[in-house]
Design an enzyme around this catalytic site. Structure first.
Site, PDB file in Angstrom:
ATOM      1  N   ASN A   1       4.478  12.096   9.715  1.00  0.00           N
ATOM      2  CA  ASN A   1       5.264  13.244   9.305  1.00  0.00           C
ATOM      3  C   ASN A   1       4.837  13.587   7.881  1.00  0.00           C
ATOM      4  OD1 ASN A   1       6.782  13.049  11.681  1.00  0.00           O
ATOM      5  ND2 ASN A   1       8.288  11.720  10.727  1.00  0.00           N
TER       6      ASN A   1
ATOM      7  N   GLN B   1       3.980   6.304  10.521  1.00  0.00           N
ATOM      8  CA  GLN B   1       4.811   5.293  11.152  1.00  0.00           C
ATOM      9  C   GLN B   1       4.249   4.928  12.523  1.00  0.00           C
ATOM     10  OE1 GLN B   1       9.222   5.789  10.597  1.00  0.00           O
ATOM     11  NE2 GLN B   1       8.637   7.822   9.864  1.00  0.00           N
TER      12      GLN B   1
ATOM     13  N   HIS C   1       1.917   8.364   4.020  1.00  0.00           N
ATOM     14  CA  HIS C   1       2.191   7.276   4.969  1.00  0.00           C
ATOM     15  C   HIS C   1       2.518   7.851   6.340  1.00  0.00           C
ATOM     16  CE1 HIS C   1       6.354   8.486   4.208  1.00  0.00           C
ATOM     17  NE2 HIS C   1       6.727   7.741   5.231  1.00  0.00           N
TER      18      HIS C   1
ATOM     19  N   CYS D   1       8.899   4.647  -6.184  1.00  0.00           N
ATOM     20  CA  CYS D   1       8.449   4.746  -4.793  1.00  0.00           C
ATOM     21  C   CYS D   1       8.254   3.351  -4.187  1.00  0.00           C
ATOM     22  CB  CYS D   1       7.142   5.529  -4.724  1.00  0.00           C
ATOM     23  SG  CYS D   1       6.417   5.573  -3.065  1.00  0.00           S
TER      24      CYS D   1
ATOM     25  N   HIS E   1      -0.281   7.510  -4.866  1.00  0.00           N
ATOM     26  CA  HIS E   1       0.955   8.213  -4.537  1.00  0.00           C
ATOM     27  C   HIS E   1       0.757   9.727  -4.448  1.00  0.00           C
ATOM     28  CE1 HIS E   1       5.377   8.806  -4.495  1.00  0.00           C
ATOM     29  NE2 HIS E   1       5.105   9.882  -5.230  1.00  0.00           N
TER      30      HIS E   1
ATOM     31  N   HIS F   1       5.092   9.436  -0.661  1.00  0.00           N
ATOM     32  CA  HIS F   1       3.826   8.707  -0.617  1.00  0.00           C
ATOM     33  C   HIS F   1       3.111   8.951   0.720  1.00  0.00           C
ATOM     34  CE1 HIS F   1       1.535   5.238  -2.376  1.00  0.00           C
ATOM     35  NE2 HIS F   1       1.048   5.245  -1.139  1.00  0.00           N
TER      36      HIS F   1
END
Length: 355
Positions: A156, A171, A169, A70, A116, A167
């Protein structure tokens, strides 16, 4: 919060946001990377009047790597990632495969945690507050770039949404234009302002929902409700009670209360479909006012940044256990949504699964 800005091997910016003020971030990116080359450009559709980002270089982006490869996990030994350090609280970096770049804007990745196997809903309130501060700081920094007109922070979550990295996260997209969805909101706000002699549409909607059956939860500083004309099976809009145009405008009381409220909403989403179901896929999207001077819309009364209301829209494409809401002919072809779930029923279900 401590902020540390550094550079990756190919020149992209990496920013650490740490809970402890004494944290030192001096790890060096040891990967043999060449400078990132992008082909991103924005083209305006002459018929619809909207803009499309053309980014053919994204075809080669990382796609569903195994967990031990990852790129968002901390670097460890010979396994080198986008995060050179061996741990982090929150990390933000320029996307290696951006949809927008240079004069066409900027794209960043926000890593919520180094774990993760976690999710945003698993974060503590302290960690969630740090993510909020990172969103706020990036909104401020990106707003000063000459090519940026609007900043969009979002997450998302889930393979069904199209996520290619497992993982936890999100944006941030910094657009060189006002997005079509925001422009539609501004037109409605301007028309309402003119028709009512100065009333604010966001305020009127919030007042109505506070007294209605689509209310999901309300606290001293935040209100969450299912909108009257919800597009998605389960969709919640989260507003601060005091109208502000962007994340920078939130006061300390709202910032302090946000983690508890937001984590509660995310955890309710994971309980919508009952025990034993996989995590609910969702999109969480912050809507902020564009920066700069706003134009008049459709000849209605002029609007300014303070007329816009910061809010978060959280929704899932899962309509029932094992079934997804697809954007088929009417939605994709004509932008007319058809929702299989009554908004009032969705709100009732979201109240039922309160922790």
């Amino acid at each position: 919060m401590k902020k540390t800005s550094t550079r990756l091997a190919d020149g992209r910016e990496l920013i650490y946001y740490d809970l402890r003020d004494d944290t030192v971030r001096d790890a060096v990116d040891r990967r043999p990377l060449e400078r990132t080359v992008t082909t991103s450009q924005v083209r305006r559709d002459p018929l619809l009047g909207d803009s499309v980002a053309i980014a053919s270089h994204r075809q080669g982006r990382t796609y569903h790597p195994p967990a031990d490869e990852c790129p968002l996990c901390p670097s460890e030994g010979d396994r080198l990632s986008e995060i050179p350090d061996s741990s982090y609280d929150v990390a933000v970096f320029e996307n290696r495969f951006p949809s927008l770049a240079g004069d066409s804007g900027r794209c960043e990745v926000v890593c919520f945690t180094s774990d993760h196997n976690s999710s945003f809903a698993d974060l503590t309130e302290e960690q969630t507050r740090l993510v909020l501060e990172a969103w706020t700081d990036r909104t401020s920094e990106l707003s000063h770039l000459p090519s940026v007109e609007q900043v969009f922070c979002f997450e998302n979550r889930g393979a069904e949404i199209g996520v290619t990295l497992g993982h936890p996260h999100g944006q941030i997209y910094a657009y060189p234009f006002t997005t079509p969805r925001t422009a539609l909101m501004l037109r409605s706000v301007a028309a309402h302002k003119e028709a009512t002699g100065g009333e604010n549409l966001f305020d009127d909607i919030l007042e109505k929902e506070l007294a209605g059956e689509r209310l999901v939860l309300a606290t001293d500083h935040w209100v969450a409700f299912v909108p009257y004309a919800a597009h998605w099976p389960y969709e919640v809009h989260l507003y601060p009670r005091r109208r502000v145009p962007d994340l920078l405008g939130l006061d300390e009381e709202a910032r302090t209360e946000f983690p508890k409220v937001y984590l509660e909403l995310l955890r309710r989403f994971d309980r919508i479909f009952g025990e034993g179901e996989p995590p609910t896929p969702y999109i969480a999207a912050w809507h902020q006012a564009p920066f700069g001077t706003l134009e008049e819309f459709d000849g209605a009364a002029a609007v300014n940044r303070d007329d816009f209301a910061l809010h978060l829209e959280l929704f899932t494409i899962r309509r029932t256990s094992g079934k997804l809401k697809f954007l088929a002919g009417s939605e994709s072809g004509m932008s007319v949504f058809i929702n299989d779930i009554q908004p009032e029923s969705a709100a009732q279900r979201l109240r039922e699964v309160a922790s």
